[in-house]
Design a protein around this motif. Structure first.
Motif, PDB file in Angstrom:
ATOM      1  N   GLY A  80       0.696  -1.340  -0.090  1.00 18.10           N
ATOM      2  CA  GLY A  80      -0.189   0.011   0.154  1.00 18.10           C
ATOM      3  C   GLY A  80       1.026   1.219  -0.183  1.00 18.10           C
ATOM      4  N   LEU A  81       0.699   2.192   0.827  1.00 16.05           N
ATOM      5  CA  LEU A  81       1.338   3.567   0.962  1.00 16.05           C
ATOM      6  C   LEU A  81       2.444   3.593   2.170  1.00 16.05           C
ATOM      7  CD1 LEU A  81      -1.738   5.839   0.820  1.00 16.05           C
ATOM      8  CD2 LEU A  81      -0.489   5.043  -1.006  1.00 16.05           C
ATOM      9  N   ASP A  82       3.189   2.323   2.593  1.00 17.24           N
ATOM     10  CA  ASP A  82       3.974   2.172   3.425  1.00 17.24           C
ATOM     11  C   ASP A  82       5.219   2.715   3.135  1.00 17.24           C
ATOM     12  OD1 ASP A  82       1.921   1.161   4.907  1.00 17.24           O
ATOM     13  OD2 ASP A  82       2.744  -0.933   4.835  1.00 17.24           O
ATOM     14  N   VAL A  83       5.436   2.738   1.755  1.00 21.97           N
ATOM     15  CA  VAL A  83       6.725   2.986   1.252  1.00 21.97           C
ATOM     16  C   VAL A  83       6.709   4.410   1.166  1.00 21.97           C
ATOM     17  CG1 VAL A  83       8.121   2.894  -0.724  1.00 21.97           C
ATOM     18  CG2 VAL A  83       7.215   0.971  -0.265  1.00 21.97           C
ATOM     19  N   PHE A  84       5.620   5.219   0.771  1.00 23.48           N
ATOM     20  CA  PHE A  84       5.459   6.685   0.841  1.00 23.48           C
ATOM     21  C   PHE A  84       5.550   7.186   2.255  1.00 23.48           C
ATOM     22  CE2 PHE A  84       3.436   5.473  -3.063  1.00 23.48           C
ATOM     23  CZ  PHE A  84       3.763   6.481  -3.983  1.00 23.48           C
ATOM     24  N   LYS A  85       5.153   6.468   3.480  1.00 22.85           N
ATOM     25  CA  LYS A  85       5.133   6.982   4.685  1.00 22.85           C
ATOM     26  C   LYS A  85       6.547   6.922   4.998  1.00 22.85           C
ATOM     27  CE  LYS A  85       0.567   5.334   6.024  1.00 22.85           C
ATOM     28  NZ  LYS A  85      -0.177   4.496   6.660  1.00 22.85           N
ATOM     29  N   ASP A  86       7.000   5.779   4.773  1.00 25.74           N
ATOM     30  CA  ASP A  86       8.705   5.725   4.950  1.00 25.74           C
ATOM     31  C   ASP A  86       9.572   6.897   4.306  1.00 25.74           C
ATOM     32  OD1 ASP A  86       7.944   3.435   6.507  1.00 25.74           O
ATOM     33  OD2 ASP A  86       8.630   1.991   5.004  1.00 25.74           O
ATOM     34  N   PHE A  87       9.323   7.292   3.192  1.00 30.22           N
ATOM     35  CA  PHE A  87      10.196   8.228   2.434  1.00 30.22           C
ATOM     36  C   PHE A  87       9.576   9.528   2.965  1.00 30.22           C
ATOM     37  CE2 PHE A  87       9.363  11.435  -1.075  1.00 30.22           C
ATOM     38  CZ  PHE A  87      10.833  11.745  -1.305  1.00 30.22           C
ATOM     39  N   VAL A  88       8.310  10.058   3.361  1.00 30.74           N
ATOM     40  CA  VAL A  88       8.066  11.313   3.788  1.00 30.74           C
ATOM     41  C   VAL A  88       8.592  11.286   5.269  1.00 30.74           C
ATOM     42  CG1 VAL A  88       6.036  12.682   4.187  1.00 30.74           C
ATOM     43  CG2 VAL A  88       6.217  11.310   2.119  1.00 30.74           C
ATOM     44  N   LEU A  89       8.183  10.455   6.271  1.00 38.26           N
ATOM     45  CA  LEU A  89       8.767  10.524   7.480  1.00 38.26           C
ATOM     46  C   LEU A  89      10.205  10.211   7.774  1.00 38.26           C
ATOM     47  CD1 LEU A  89       5.724   8.956   9.053  1.00 38.26           C
ATOM     48  CD2 LEU A  89       5.931  11.254   8.880  1.00 38.26           C
ATOM     49  N   GLY A  90      11.033  10.026   6.660  1.00 34.37           N
ATOM     50  CA  GLY A  90      12.262   9.500   6.865  1.00 34.37           C
ATOM     51  C   GLY A  90      13.262  10.685   7.114  1.00 34.37           C
ATOM     52  N   TYR A  91      14.466  10.410   7.532  1.00 38.30           N
ATOM     53  CA  TYR A  91      15.344  11.430   8.003  1.00 38.30           C
ATOM     54  C   TYR A  91      15.862  12.382   6.736  1.00 38.30           C
ATOM     55  CZ  TYR A  91      19.792  13.662   9.337  1.00 38.30           C
ATOM     56  OH  TYR A  91      20.884  14.604   9.517  1.00 38.30           O
ATOM     57  N   ASP A  92      15.931  11.631   5.469  1.00 39.60           N
ATOM     58  CA  ASP A  92      16.391  12.534   4.411  1.00 39.60           C
ATOM     59  C   ASP A  92      15.542  13.135   3.815  1.00 39.60           C
ATOM     60  OD1 ASP A  92      19.097  11.289   4.550  1.00 39.60           O
ATOM     61  OD2 ASP A  92      18.363   9.376   3.716  1.00 39.60           O
ATOM     62  N   PHE A  93      14.155  13.111   4.049  1.00 35.95           N
ATOM     63  CA  PHE A  93      13.072  13.703   3.155  1.00 35.95           C
ATOM     64  C   PHE A  93      13.393  15.305   3.476  1.00 35.95           C
ATOM     65  CE2 PHE A  93       8.708  15.933   2.985  1.00 35.95           C
ATOM     66  CZ  PHE A  93       8.631  15.558   1.777  1.00 35.95           C
ATOM     67  N   THR A  94      13.356  15.818   4.662  1.00 33.43           N
ATOM     68  CA  THR A  94      13.332  17.273   4.876  1.00 33.43           C
ATOM     69  C   THR A  94      14.673  18.056   4.421  1.00 33.43           C
ATOM     70  OG1 THR A  94      12.360  16.748   7.017  1.00 33.43           O
ATOM     71  CG2 THR A  94      13.264  19.064   6.749  1.00 33.43           C
ATOM     72  N   ARG A  95      15.759  17.403   4.429  1.00 34.49           N
ATOM     73  CA  ARG A  95      16.977  17.895   3.913  1.00 34.49           C
ATOM     74  C   ARG A  95      16.892  17.717   2.271  1.00 34.49           C
ATOM     75  NH1 ARG A  95      21.627  15.020   2.409  1.00 34.49           N
ATOM     76  NH2 ARG A  95      20.670  13.051   3.509  1.00 34.49           N
ATOM     77  N   VAL A  96      16.354  16.616   1.782  1.00 35.42           N
ATOM     78  CA  VAL A  96      16.342  16.619   0.111  1.00 35.42           C
ATOM     79  C   VAL A  96      15.378  17.614  -0.236  1.00 35.42           C
ATOM     80  CG1 VAL A  96      15.606  15.347  -1.574  1.00 35.42           C
ATOM     81  CG2 VAL A  96      17.009  14.431   0.195  1.00 35.42           C
ATOM     82  N   LEU A  97      14.267  17.741   0.372  1.00 30.42           N
ATOM     83  CA  LEU A  97      13.104  18.817   0.113  1.00 30.42           C
ATOM     84  C   LEU A  97      13.727  20.339   0.180  1.00 30.42           C
ATOM     85  CD1 LEU A  97      10.341  19.167  -0.983  1.00 30.42           C
ATOM     86  CD2 LEU A  97       9.608  19.680   1.331  1.00 30.42           C
ATOM     87  N   TYR A  98      14.430  20.762   1.019  1.00 34.90           N
ATOM     88  CA  TYR A  98      14.975  21.841   1.460  1.00 34.90           C
ATOM     89  C   TYR A  98      15.973  22.115   0.370  1.00 34.90           C
ATOM     90  CZ  TYR A  98      17.883  25.575   3.381  1.00 34.90           C
ATOM     91  OH  TYR A  98      18.678  26.985   3.442  1.00 34.90           O
TER      92      TYR A  98
END
Length: 327
Positions: A80-98
């Protein structure tokens, strides 16, 4: 008395257009359809067929689950959406998005207006020979490979024998000279500077084409009224290309999460990785180097969905402001 003439009413004649069948139209224009075959094949192979792999974003995909790729798609379990949750809530998401947004916003502020300004300057050149030579010179950087651009940048700004670095160090001192190649705070400035140098000249083509359609009688009438070059540009030239600027801005906003993989990857190193990791390099590092195909597909799908939403929103805002928009 003369004879009175009677007005005869003329009935309007209706013009009937004979519908042309697709078969007869294809026979008369078959060469045009043959010419679009390479483009259609390219779009199918590199734009539409890879979209089938997006199913990995909803699976715990393992290429060794079956005897082949298609068998692996079938046998990999759905999450399901578990992979998306791991991506958005992961440590790298905020840094990559910024990092991605910082580079894109800086490009939007400094790089996007550069072709417009250069087009206005080129449009003011009266000598056609000098204008053509100038256009040719500013077009050349676009055709230089990014590998060459990255190599030139490293040669010019190297802390050992870089010419530009040595010039800066001689003025401000070696201890105060900035290290553009490894300083995370200066990495975004370096990338935007490369884009301005490489693509500004080539970006003027669209705006110069729009400027060529401006009615010259408007300039002559404004000069008779005493308008100078600044007023001509502000009241005639810019309004004439406003629609083109809006369309290019919509396209630029849609690419706000697309910073370009090759350029970032070539300029990336261990010292500036905290500031250089964007969505494009992150997807490559996670999906290819670490073989986490599901997470890489989820990150790519997230970027595509956000880009689509931004294009639709920018187009809607443009229409609300009275512009024609992209569609």
């Amino acid at each position: 008395m003369g004879k009175a003439t009677k007005n005869k009413s003329v009935m309007p004649q209706t013009i009937t257009h004979k519908k042309t069948s697709f078969g007869s139209y294809f026979k008369s224009h078959y060469w045009l359809y043959i010419l679009i075959i390479p483009g259609v094949l390219y779009m199918l192979c590199f734009n539409y067929l890879p979209m089938l792999g997006l199913v990995m974003a909803f699976q715990d995909f393992n290429p060794f689950n079956g005897k082949g790729v298609f068998d692996a798609f079938i046998k990999s379990p759905w999450v399901g959406l578990d992979v998306f949750k791991d991506f958005v809530l992961g440590y790298d998401f905020t840094r990559v998005l910024y990092n991605t947004l910082a580079i894109s916003i800086l490009s939007l502020i400094f790089f996007f207006p550069a072709p417009i300004i250069l087009s206005l300057l080129l449009n003011e050149i009266r000598s056609q020979g000098y204008k053509r030579v100038t256009q040719t010179l500013v077009y050349i950087p676009h055709f230089i490979s990014l590998v060459i651009v990255a190599s030139l940048t490293q040669q010019l700004f190297s802390t050992t024998d870089g010419v530009v670095y040595q010039m800066i160090a001689s003025v401000v001192g070696r201890n105060n000279a900035p290290d553009l190649l490894s300083d995370p705070d200066l990495f975004k400035v370096l990338i935007v500077g490369q884009n301005i140098w490489k693509e500004t000249g080539y970006g003027t083509i669209i705006f110069l084409a729009a400027l060529s359609g401006v009615d010259q009688e408007q300039y002559e009438a404004a000069r008779v009224d005493g308008a100078g070059r600044w007023r001509l540009m502000w009241h005639i030239t810019l309004p004439a290309i406003r629609g083109t600027i809006v369309i290019m801005l919509i396209l630029k906003v849609g690419q706000i999460l697309n910073t370009g993989f090759e350029q970032i990857y070539l300029m990336q190193n261990a010292l500036n990785r905290t500031a250089s990791e964007t969505f494009d390099t992150y997807i490559y590092r996670i999906g290819i180097e670490k073989a986490d195909y599901s997470l890489g597909a989820a990150a790519g799908m997230f970027k595509s969905i956000v880009s689509l939403v931004l294009v639709l929103a920018a187009n809607k805002i443009a229409k609300m402001c009275g512009e024609s928009g992209f569609y």
